[in-house]
Design an enzyme around this catalytic site. Structure first.
Site, PDB file in Angstrom:
ATOM      1  N   ASN A 151       6.901   4.684  -5.160  1.00 11.07           N
ATOM      2  CA  ASN A 151       5.987   3.728  -5.775  1.00 11.07           C
ATOM      3  C   ASN A 151       5.531   4.200  -7.149  1.00 11.07           C
ATOM      4  O   ASN A 151       5.316   3.409  -8.049  1.00 11.07           O
ATOM      5  CB  ASN A 151       4.765   3.526  -4.879  1.00 11.07           C
ATOM      6  N   ASP A 217       2.726   3.629 -11.674  1.00 10.25           N
ATOM      7  CA  ASP A 217       3.653   2.918 -10.789  1.00 10.25           C
ATOM      8  C   ASP A 217       5.004   2.706 -11.476  1.00 10.25           C
ATOM      9  O   ASP A 217       5.068   2.281 -12.629  1.00 10.25           O
ATOM     10  CB  ASP A 217       3.080   1.552 -10.406  1.00 10.25           C
ATOM     11  N   ASP A 247       7.062   6.575   1.215  1.00  9.72           N
ATOM     12  CA  ASP A 247       5.628   6.503   0.990  1.00  9.72           C
ATOM     13  C   ASP A 247       5.229   5.114   0.473  1.00  9.72           C
ATOM     14  O   ASP A 247       5.913   4.532  -0.382  1.00  9.72           O
ATOM     15  CB  ASP A 247       5.253   7.573  -0.056  1.00  9.72           C
ATOM     16  N   GLU A 283       6.217   3.782   5.392  1.00  4.75           N
ATOM     17  CA  GLU A 283       4.777   3.747   5.621  1.00  4.75           C
ATOM     18  C   GLU A 283       4.222   2.406   5.144  1.00  4.75           C
ATOM     19  O   GLU A 283       4.054   2.194   3.941  1.00  4.75           O
ATOM     20  CB  GLU A 283       4.084   4.886   4.854  1.00  4.75           C
TER      21      GLU A 283
END
Ligand code: CA
Length: 544
Positions: A151, A217, A247, A283
C-alpha cells in the site's frame, strides 16, 4: 437452552467404553514437587495420535515479530539467526509455517515502511541468514511467508526520494513528466490538497499518505509499480519464500472494494505465474461480507477478522458473552459466504495479531482456562490457522502498539536470547510463567497449545473440511460440529465452553469413538456410563 441429556434413552457402544476405560487408567497426575515431568490425562490420551503431514496450504502458522523474538548477537534486537536456533521448538509445538513480519530495511522498529524491497534489514541479519533460515525451515517441513507491504513505501524509499527531488526542482508553471522522472508516477501527487494527502516539504505539492506522513501510498495503477511488484515477488520466491502476507489490502484503493478485488486478482495471478504454489493471505480488517467481496479475486486466503480481537467471536465465546452454538453458526456462515465467493479459498482464522491487545488480558481473574479454551477455539477452526508469537504462553500486552509486540518471554531472568523491549514500551507485568517454566509444566498454556496443534496435525480434516453443526446436542454451553471432507475421514468436535461440567448422552451423538481430548486442568474428558463427560472447558474429538 434446555439440557438435552437424559431426554433420550442412553445407549453406548461397548467397544468405546472398553477403549476408554483402558485409556483412563493410564492417567498420571502431575506431581508439583517432583522433578520429573508427569503428564496428565490429556497428554497420555493423545500420545498415540499420528501426525499426518500433507503438503498443501492448510498450515499451522506462527506469526513472528523478529525484532522481539530471539537475539543471537546480544545487541538486544531479535534476528534471523536467533529465530533459526528456535526452529526445532517451533516445529515441536506443531507449527508448519512461519509468517515473518517485515524484514526489509526500514527506519522504524516495526518495519512496515519499507526502504528497499529486495534486501534484509541489517538489524535482522543478511540475505545469507535468510537463505539459511528458509533452508532450515524447509528441512523441518515448515513453510515461510513474509509480509509484503504494497500500500505504501517509506518516505525514505529511493522511489519517493527521487520523485520528491524532481518536484522540488520543477517550476511552478511546468507539468510534471514521467519521461524526466518515472518515479513521479509511482505515488499520488497533487497540486491541490485532498483528503488523505500530506504537504510535500519544500514544494507546493501534496502526496497521498493515508496511514502516516512517513508512509506515502503507492500508485498501484502504475504499470511501472506493477512491474516492480512482480520483480519483488520473483526475488523472494527465488529465495525460497513460500508466499506472502499482504498488508492493508482494503487500503490499496481506499474505499473502493471493486478496485481492491481487481488488484488482488492481478497480484495473485502474477504470483502463481511465478510459482503455482505461491500462497497469499490478505489483511482485510473488516466484516464477513466485505471479506467475501475480496475473495472474489480468487486470492487463497483472507484473515478471518470476525473471529479475532477482544470483540471477536472467539473471545466472546470463551468469555460466555455469546453461546457456544453461536461460535458454530458463525463459522458456518463465514465458510459459506467465503466459499461461495472463491470455491478454492483457504480460511485463515486467527485470534490476535501484532495490532491487537494480547488475549491473556481479555479475561479478568482467569486462571488460564479461558485463555486455553480460546486458543483451542482458534486452532480447531478450518483453514490455515495463525497464532501470534507469545499467545502460546499467554503473554500480556495492550494499549500502545509497542506493548503488543513485547520481547518473547523466554525466561524471568535476563536470559540468553531475550530481546530488549521496543522503545516506548510500558513495563508489562506478565500474568503467566515464561516459556522456560511452561515447557515443563504439563498444565501450562504452552503444553495445551501444543496438544491442540498436535490434534490438528493428526486429523487433516480439521483444517481441510467444512463445518457441519450437530444440532441435536448443541447448547448455549456446548459447541458440537463435524468437520467433513470427501478425501479425509470426518471428525466430530464437542466443546464445553462453560465453567461447569457438562454431559452428553452418547446416544445423541453420530460419532462414538473418543480419539483426542483437551482439558484445561486436571479434570478429564471421558466416557462414563454411556455419557460423554466434559469437564469445565473440556473438548472431545471423536470419530465414527
Ligand atoms: Ca540481534
Amino acid at each position: 437452552m434446555m439440557k438435552k441429556q437424559g431426554m433420550i434413552r442412553k445407549t453406548v457402544l461397548l467397544s468405546s467404553l472398553l477403549l476408554l476405560s483402558t485409556s483412563c487408567q493410564q492417567n498420571a497426575a502431575a506431581d508439583p514437587s517432583g522433578s520429573a515431568v508427569s503428564f496428565p490425562q490429556m497428554h497420555d490420551f493423545n500420545s498415540s495420535l499420528k501426525e499426518t503431514a500433507v503438503d498443501d496450504a492448510y498450515r499451522n502458522t506462527y506469526e513472528v515479530f523478529l525484532r522481539s523474538y530471539y537475539d543471537s548477537d546480544h545487541d538486544g534486537i531479535g534476528d534471523l539467526k536467533g529465530l533459526q536456533t528456535k526452529l526445532d521448538e517451533i516445529r515441536d509445538m506443531g507449527f508448519t509455517e512461519i509468517w515473518l513480519m517485515p524484514i526489509c530495511p526500514s527506519d522504524t522498529y516495526h518495519k512496515y515502511d519499507v526502504k528497499d524491497y529486495m534486501a534484509i534489514d541489517p538489524q535482522y541479519g543478511t540475505m545469507e541468514d535468510y537463505d539459511s533460515l528458509v533452508k532450515a525451515c524447509h528441512e523441518r517441513g515448515i513453510r515461510v511467508i513474509t509480509d509484503l507491504v504494497l500500500n505504501h513505501t517509506a518516505f525514505g524509499h529511493e522511489w519517493f526520494q527521487n520523485a520528491w527531488a524532481y518536484l522540488k526542482e520543477l517550476p511552478e508553471d511546468w507539468q510534471p513528466s514521467t519521461d524526466y522522472c518515472p518515479y513521479f508516477d509511482y505515488y499520488h501527487f497533487s497540486r491541490e490538497f485532498q483528503s488523505g494527502y500530506e504537504k510535500l516539504p519544500d514544494t507546493n505539492w501534496y502526496y497521498e499518505a493515508r496511514f502516516w506522513d512517513q508512509m506515502p501510498d503507492l500508485n498501484l495503477d502504475s504499470e511501472q509499480v506493477r512491474n516492480e511488484i512482480v520483480s519483488i515477488m520473483k526475488f523472494w520466491l527465488e529465495h525460497g519464500t513460500d508466499g506472502f502476507r499482504l498488508d492493508a489490502v482494503t487500503s490499496y484503493y481506499t474505499g473502493d472494494p471493486e478496485k481492491n478485488t481487481a488488484f488482488l486478482k492481478w497480484l495473485s495471478e502474477e504470483g502463481k505465474k511465478l510459482n503455482p504454489d505461491c500462497y497469499f493471505v490478505g489483511e482485510a480488517w473488516t466484516n464477513k461480507d466485505e471479506i467475501a467481496v475480496l475473495y472474489q479475486s480468487g486470492i487463497d486466503s483472507l484473515f478471518a477478522f470476525p473471529f479475532a480481537d477482544a470483540e471477536g467471536v472467539i473471545k466472546k465465546t470463551a468469555a460466555g458473552i455469546i453461546g457456544a452454538d453461536d461460535y458454530v453458526t458463525s463459522m458456518i456462515s463465514c465458510e459459506q459466504a467465503w466459499q461461495q465467493a472463491n470455491p478454492a479459498y483457504v480460511n485463515a482464522p486467527f485470534y490476535t495479531n501484532h495490532d491487537m491487545g494480547r488475549s491473556a488480558g481479555y479475561y479478568a481473574g482467569d486462571d488460564g482456562s479461558r485463555t486455553k479454551l480460546a486458543g483451542a477455539l482458534n486452532i480447531l477452526m478450518n483453514g490455515n490457522v495463525f497464532v501470534y508469537y507469545g499467545e502460546e504462553i499467554g503473554m500480556k500486552g495492550a494499549g500502545r502498539d509497542e506493548n503488543k509486540r513485547a520481547p518473547m518471554y523466554w525466561s524471568k531472568d535476563a536470559a540468553e536470547g531475550m530481546c530488549d523491549p521496543p522503545e516506548g514500551m510500558d513495563d508489562i507485568e506478565m500474568k503467566f510463567d515464561p516459556y522456560d517454566v511452561q515447557k515443563d509444566d504439563p498444565y501450562s498454556i504452552l503444553n495445551y497449545y501444543r496438544e491442540a496443534l498436535k490434534i490438528r496435525n493428526a486429523f487433516p480434516v480439521i483444517a481441510r473440511g467444512e463445518t457441519v453443526a450437530v444440532d441435536a446436542v448443541m447448547e448455549e454451553e456446548i459447541a458440537a460440529f463435524i468437520r467433513h471432507h470427501e478425501q479425509y475421514d470426518d471428525v466430530m468436535i464437542i466443546i464445553n465452553t462453560s465453567e461447569n461440567e457438562e454431559t452428553v448422552s452418547l446416544n445423541e451423538l453420530p460419532f462414538h469413538e473418543l480419539k483426542a481430548v483437551l482439558n484445561t486442568g486436571a479434570d478429564e474428558v471421558r466416557i462414563d456410563n454411556e455419557e460423554l463427560i466434559l469437564p469445565p472447558f473440556g473438548i472431545a474429538v471423536m470419530t465414527k
